[in-house]
Design a protein around this motif. Sequence first.
Motif, short mmCIF file in Angstrom:
data_model
loop_
_atom_site.label_atom_id
_atom_site.label_comp_id
_atom_site.label_asym_id
_atom_site.label_seq_id
_atom_site.Cartn_x
_atom_site.Cartn_y
_atom_site.Cartn_z
N LEU A 29 0.84 -1.20 -0.06
CA LEU A 29 0.04 0.23 -0.05
C LEU A 29 0.93 1.28 0.12
CD1 LEU A 29 -2.40 -0.98 2.70
CD2 LEU A 29 -3.06 -1.12 0.18
N GLY A 33 3.96 7.55 1.55
CA GLY A 33 5.17 7.34 0.73
C GLY A 33 6.56 7.79 1.42
N GLN A 34 6.38 8.12 2.71
CA GLN A 34 7.79 8.85 3.35
C GLN A 34 8.57 7.90 3.93
OE1 GLN A 34 8.26 12.49 3.02
NE2 GLN A 34 6.83 11.84 1.65
N SER A 35 8.12 6.65 3.79
CA SER A 35 9.16 5.43 4.42
C SER A 35 9.14 4.47 3.12
CB SER A 35 8.49 4.65 5.50
OG SER A 35 8.86 5.63 6.59
N LEU A 36 7.82 4.20 2.53
CA LEU A 36 7.93 3.39 1.34
C LEU A 36 8.88 3.79 0.29
CD1 LEU A 36 6.69 0.67 0.08
CD2 LEU A 36 4.82 2.15 -0.67
N TYR A 77 0.17 13.94 9.20
CA TYR A 77 0.56 14.26 10.55
C TYR A 77 0.23 15.81 10.83
CZ TYR A 77 3.99 10.30 10.32
OH TYR A 77 4.46 9.09 10.39
N THR A 110 1.37 9.98 7.09
CA THR A 110 0.21 9.65 7.70
C THR A 110 0.38 8.84 8.99
OG1 THR A 110 0.06 7.32 6.55
CG2 THR A 110 -0.91 9.22 5.33
N GLU A 123 7.71 7.78 16.81
CA GLU A 123 7.05 8.35 18.13
C GLU A 123 5.72 7.71 18.22
OE1 GLU A 123 8.66 10.07 15.66
OE2 GLU A 123 10.28 11.40 16.96
#
Length: 281
Positions: A29, A33-36, A77, A110, A123
């Motif tokens: 999914l 996209g900030q890690s994927l 966030y 997100t 966190e």
Amino acid sequence: MKPAPFAYERARSLDHAIELIAGAEDARLLAGGQSLIATLNMRLSRPQLLVDINRVPDLDRITLNTSQIEIGALVRYAEAERSAEIATHAPLIAKALPFIGHPAIRNRGTIGGSIAFGDPAAELPACFVALDGEAVIAGPSGTRVVKADAFYKGLFESALTPRDVLTAIRIPAATSETRTAFAELARRHGDYAMVGLAATARAAGKALSDVRIVFFGVGTTPVRAHSAEAALATGDIEAAVKTIAADLEPPDDVQATGAVKRQLAGVLLRRVARQLMGEDA
Ligand SMILES: Cc1cc2nc3c(=O)[nH]c(=O)nc-3n(C[C@H](O)[C@H](O)[C@H](O)COP(=O)(O)OP(=O)(O)OC[C@H]3O[C@@H](n4cnc5c(N)ncnc54)[C@H](O)[C@@H]3O)c2cc1C
């Protein structure tokens, strides 16, 4: 580096997303996209299909009912930081959000992506456990709810299967007795923490009950400090700090040695305990 080739589909609905991931051998999914995207670019993962859930309706809502606040998986966030409902009814999350990365990351990342990804140094997974929250999960056989204490299973492993979509988290709404505290130590503001701590309790004056102390950056998942919780319920901060060795076995990592992390954990616990007891940190 560039990512390995992959197919892309945009899900129209929750059912469509579940259908798309069920039909592919190795799908992921795509939320903020900030890690994927970083893991794809570094070729740490090579899914055949990305299923973009950004336009799935109703996953970006914050809803308050009598005893719980439900935060949709696609709430970003930045949006959560501006939410009066979260500030009032989930103050621990409001305290933690400004520590996540930088504004550009918080504009896209997100809440659901963070909980689902489950980075042990992040966190929000620790807040989720400290708040005794619940994950609402939709999969091919319907919807199920998993308590936060049972959600994280190991390093980047959770109750989510590759066929599931996390649709929301639910948090007990704060009452007048709720106390929350948050602290982390990072090399620079916005970096992942070397060690962090999220805590909740019920307070009557300085007396605490239902204490939940959850460290992050010290193991493969968020780590509850059960001995420290029991000690703090008796009001003895120094006894709680002494139990850190029993509760935590932080491994060495690129940020610090395990011994340094344990020392920092004690420093944070003292600060957080004072906040919970209504004293200045
Ligand atoms: C420079 C930088 C600094 C950062 N600093 C921090 C930091 O200090 N603290 C911190 O916590 N994070 C930090 N992050 C990571 C950021 O918080 C990510 O946004 C978050 O980890 C993932 O959320 P996302 O929406 O971007 O998810 P994505 O990157 O889109 O997805 C991450 C993973 O979760 C899965 N996923 C996403 N949504 C769902 C869902 N609804 N159901 C099931 N699976 C899902 C995806 O398939 C993927 O495997 C940083 C990122 C960067 C690039």
